[in-house]
Design a protein around this motif. Sequence first.
Motif, PDB file in Angstrom:
ATOM      1  N   GLN A 157     -10.284  -9.936  -8.924  1.00 22.36           N
ATOM      2  CA  GLN A 157     -11.590  -9.305  -8.999  1.00 22.36           C
ATOM      3  C   GLN A 157     -12.030  -8.813  -7.625  1.00 22.36           C
ATOM      4  N   SER A 158     -11.700  -9.582  -6.569  1.00 17.75           N
ATOM      5  CA  SER A 158     -12.121  -9.189  -5.232  1.00 17.75           C
ATOM      6  C   SER A 158     -11.355  -7.992  -4.723  1.00 17.75           C
ATOM      7  N   SER A 159     -10.213  -7.666  -5.372  1.00 16.64           N
ATOM      8  CA  SER A 159      -9.461  -6.506  -4.931  1.00 16.64           C
ATOM      9  C   SER A 159     -10.225  -5.221  -5.210  1.00 16.64           C
ATOM     10  N   PHE A 160     -11.200  -5.268  -6.138  1.00 15.86           N
ATOM     11  CA  PHE A 160     -12.063  -4.129  -6.409  1.00 15.86           C
ATOM     12  C   PHE A 160     -13.498  -4.633  -6.411  1.00 15.86           C
ATOM     13  N   SER A 161     -14.194  -4.446  -5.340  1.00 13.50           N
ATOM     14  CA  SER A 161     -15.581  -4.875  -5.251  1.00 13.50           C
ATOM     15  C   SER A 161     -16.411  -3.734  -4.684  1.00 13.50           C
ATOM     16  N   VAL A 162     -17.635  -3.631  -5.158  1.00 10.42           N
ATOM     17  CA  VAL A 162     -18.523  -2.552  -4.720  1.00 10.42           C
ATOM     18  C   VAL A 162     -18.907  -2.786  -3.274  1.00 10.42           C
ATOM     19  N   ASP A 163     -18.676  -1.787  -2.448  1.00 13.57           N
ATOM     20  CA  ASP A 163     -18.923  -1.923  -1.012  1.00 13.57           C
ATOM     21  C   ASP A 163     -20.368  -1.585  -0.647  1.00 13.57           C
ATOM     22  N   SER A 164     -20.929  -0.582  -1.297  1.00 10.45           N
ATOM     23  CA  SER A 164     -22.284  -0.147  -0.942  1.00 10.45           C
ATOM     24  C   SER A 164     -22.878   0.664  -2.087  1.00 10.45           C
ATOM     25  N   ILE A 165     -24.174   0.942  -1.980  1.00 11.23           N
ATOM     26  CA  ILE A 165     -24.879   1.772  -2.951  1.00 11.23           C
ATOM     27  C   ILE A 165     -25.604   2.880  -2.206  1.00 11.23           C
ATOM     28  N   VAL A 166     -25.385   4.100  -2.635  1.00 11.12           N
ATOM     29  CA  VAL A 166     -26.062   5.255  -2.044  1.00 11.12           C
ATOM     30  C   VAL A 166     -27.012   5.814  -3.089  1.00 11.12           C
ATOM     31  N   CYS A 167     -28.275   5.985  -2.697  1.00 15.47           N
ATOM     32  CA  CYS A 167     -29.296   6.474  -3.621  1.00 15.47           C
ATOM     33  C   CYS A 167     -29.828   7.813  -3.137  1.00 15.47           C
ATOM     34  N   TYR A 168     -29.666   8.826  -3.977  1.00 12.34           N
ATOM     35  CA  TYR A 168     -30.196  10.159  -3.684  1.00 12.34           C
ATOM     36  C   TYR A 168     -31.306  10.490  -4.686  1.00 12.34           C
ATOM     37  N   GLY A 169     -32.295  11.267  -4.215  1.00 10.74           N
ATOM     38  CA  GLY A 169     -33.277  11.860  -5.119  1.00 10.74           C
ATOM     39  C   GLY A 169     -34.200  10.889  -5.815  1.00 10.74           C
ATOM     40  N   ALA A 211     -25.398  -6.580   0.723  1.00  8.38           N
ATOM     41  CA  ALA A 211     -26.439  -6.674   1.743  1.00  8.38           C
ATOM     42  C   ALA A 211     -27.352  -5.458   1.651  1.00  8.38           C
ATOM     43  N   PRO A 212     -28.673  -5.632   1.752  1.00  8.88           N
ATOM     44  CA  PRO A 212     -29.590  -4.493   1.665  1.00  8.88           C
ATOM     45  C   PRO A 212     -29.257  -3.373   2.645  1.00  8.88           C
ATOM     46  N   SER A 213     -28.711  -3.739   3.810  1.00 11.56           N
ATOM     47  CA  SER A 213     -28.362  -2.721   4.796  1.00 11.56           C
ATOM     48  C   SER A 213     -27.249  -1.803   4.320  1.00 11.56           C
ATOM     49  N   ARG A 214     -26.519  -2.238   3.265  1.00 14.92           N
ATOM     50  CA  ARG A 214     -25.473  -1.406   2.670  1.00 14.92           C
ATOM     51  C   ARG A 214     -26.030  -0.569   1.520  1.00 14.92           C
ATOM     52  N   GLY A 215     -27.338  -0.532   1.415  1.00 14.67           N
ATOM     53  CA  GLY A 215     -28.001   0.360   0.474  1.00 14.67           C
ATOM     54  C   GLY A 215     -28.582   1.538   1.239  1.00 14.67           C
ATOM     55  N   PHE A 216     -28.067   2.718   0.988  1.00 15.61           N
ATOM     56  CA  PHE A 216     -28.450   3.919   1.739  1.00 15.61           C
ATOM     57  C   PHE A 216     -29.321   4.816   0.868  1.00 15.61           C
ATOM     58  N   VAL A 218     -16.294   8.742   0.567  1.00 12.85           N
ATOM     59  CA  VAL A 218     -16.229   7.281   0.644  1.00 12.85           C
ATOM     60  C   VAL A 218     -14.783   6.832   0.533  1.00 12.85           C
ATOM     61  N   TYR A 219     -14.496   5.703   1.163  1.00  9.93           N
ATOM     62  CA  TYR A 219     -13.143   5.154   1.216  1.00  9.93           C
ATOM     63  C   TYR A 219     -13.061   3.784   0.566  1.00  9.93           C
ATOM     64  N   LYS A 220     -14.198   3.324   0.034  1.00  7.29           N
ATOM     65  CA  LYS A 220     -14.245   2.065  -0.699  1.00  7.29           C
ATOM     66  C   LYS A 220     -15.120   2.277  -1.939  1.00  7.29           C
ATOM     67  N   PRO A 221     -14.955   1.435  -2.971  1.00  3.96           N
ATOM     68  CA  PRO A 221     -15.769   1.594  -4.175  1.00  3.96           C
ATOM     69  C   PRO A 221     -17.263   1.613  -3.866  1.00  3.96           C
ATOM     70  N   THR A 222     -17.916   2.666  -4.262  1.00  4.28           N
ATOM     71  CA  THR A 222     -19.323   2.890  -3.914  1.00  4.28           C
ATOM     72  C   THR A 222     -20.091   3.374  -5.130  1.00  4.28           C
ATOM     73  N   ILE A 223     -21.252   2.754  -5.359  1.00  7.00           N
ATOM     74  CA  ILE A 223     -22.133   3.214  -6.430  1.00  7.00           C
ATOM     75  C   ILE A 223     -23.046   4.298  -5.872  1.00  7.00           C
ATOM     76  N   PHE A 224     -23.120   5.414  -6.575  1.00  5.52           N
ATOM     77  CA  PHE A 224     -24.071   6.468  -6.248  1.00  5.52           C
ATOM     78  C   PHE A 224     -25.133   6.481  -7.336  1.00  5.52           C
ATOM     79  N   PHE A 225     -26.328   6.058  -6.955  1.00  7.05           N
ATOM     80  CA  PHE A 225     -27.455   5.999  -7.882  1.00  7.05           C
ATOM     81  C   PHE A 225     -28.270   7.268  -7.702  1.00  7.05           C
ATOM     82  N   MET A 226     -28.186   8.168  -8.692  1.00  5.05           N
ATOM     83  CA  MET A 226     -28.768   9.503  -8.557  1.00  5.05           C
ATOM     84  C   MET A 226     -29.561   9.850  -9.820  1.00  5.05           C
ATOM     85  N   PRO A 227     -30.677   9.170 -10.060  1.00  5.11           N
ATOM     86  CA  PRO A 227     -31.415   9.390 -11.314  1.00  5.11           C
ATOM     87  C   PRO A 227     -32.067  10.773 -11.366  1.00  5.11           C
ATOM     88  N   HIS A 228     -31.694  11.551 -12.365  1.00  2.00           N
ATOM     89  CA  HIS A 228     -32.320  12.848 -12.654  1.00  2.00           C
ATOM     90  C   HIS A 228     -32.225  13.823 -11.484  1.00  2.00           C
TER      91      HIS A 228
END
Length: 365
Positions: free
Chosen positions: A168-180, A207-212, A244-254
Amino acid sequence: MEEFQIVKRKRKKTKPSYKIRPNICEDQAASCTIADIEKVIARIKICKEELKESCFWLKFKESVERSLEVTSSSYRCQQGFRRDEPLKEEEVVPCITDKLSSLTIKNQVIENCEEIGNPTNACQDEDNCEIKIRKNVRDLSREYEVLVEATTGSNQEGQDQSVHSVMQSSFSVDSIVCYGLGNFSSCVNARYQLALLLLLLDHFQIAPSRGFCYDPVFTTAENDILKRYDLSCLKSNEEGKRRVYKPTIFFMPHCGKPLYNNLLWCNWGNSLANLIIIGNSFQQLEERFPSKVLEEEVPYIKAILPFVHQVDIVNNFKFLDVFNDIGVHVFPTSTLQQAPPMMWTFKKEPSYSHLTDVEIIVNKS
């Protein structure tokens, strides 16, 4: 007989006796008091608590986890992991030792610089780079120890759990980027969306600092509020062009279609496997717009439609216009490998100058 015309006297307009409270979403940082900011923070807290207790959050988590399972399975297969067979020491240990031996300072510094998205300024802080390198070495060392314990331990049940945790740790979310996100200080919908971002960070233990976060409409006060949550506020408009070079969530609502198109273009190729996009349903875009329109306006969305795995978000929140038409989109490696090779040769940077109605705020040149 003389006719008389009656002329109505015009009443003078009177000013309202009440004062209109200024909207703190207007970029007037000087007028925003600490009390205003505290009120917004209190409202965000209420939104987060309501959202956490809702059925929507429960279903939402399940949808995200299902999507991650699809793409992580493909990711592990690419790395040589096999879920249906026990791991052997002679197969596992060399895999980790190779990682450790290949972790040179030169390569890692380059990766860290590219990950930040600003190669020019990323390496100015050498101490920060060194800290990241040491952290990665420690993480790999712990992974090595757990793998050795898993393959040599006598307790079969404990062994299975250890192997599962490593896989499971071989694929872990590294950060979250939020646009808009929008002006969450005055918009209730945006506040609930910000609350969902905070819940995602908590759920994945990021970590919150990994939320952009970035939105061109953010005010100074809103940036200050985000910093109070230890979130990282991007200083410039990336226009969605973040590789991005690691698994990253892009939160882009609407968000507008060009923002998704730019994100796909910037990661076109193998990097698409690192994207987890939570935003406008690609399936609904395909249904609402003719194929020719998508080809002309957002060609990268059009090209990737056959190779995206989408899980729809059940919109059972009490306010139906907050999370409507949202899906989780992932791009499993096994699916991307089915695309024709010619598809990846097209890498022209998107341009929207030919469009009359552009759904994106671009940098002023």
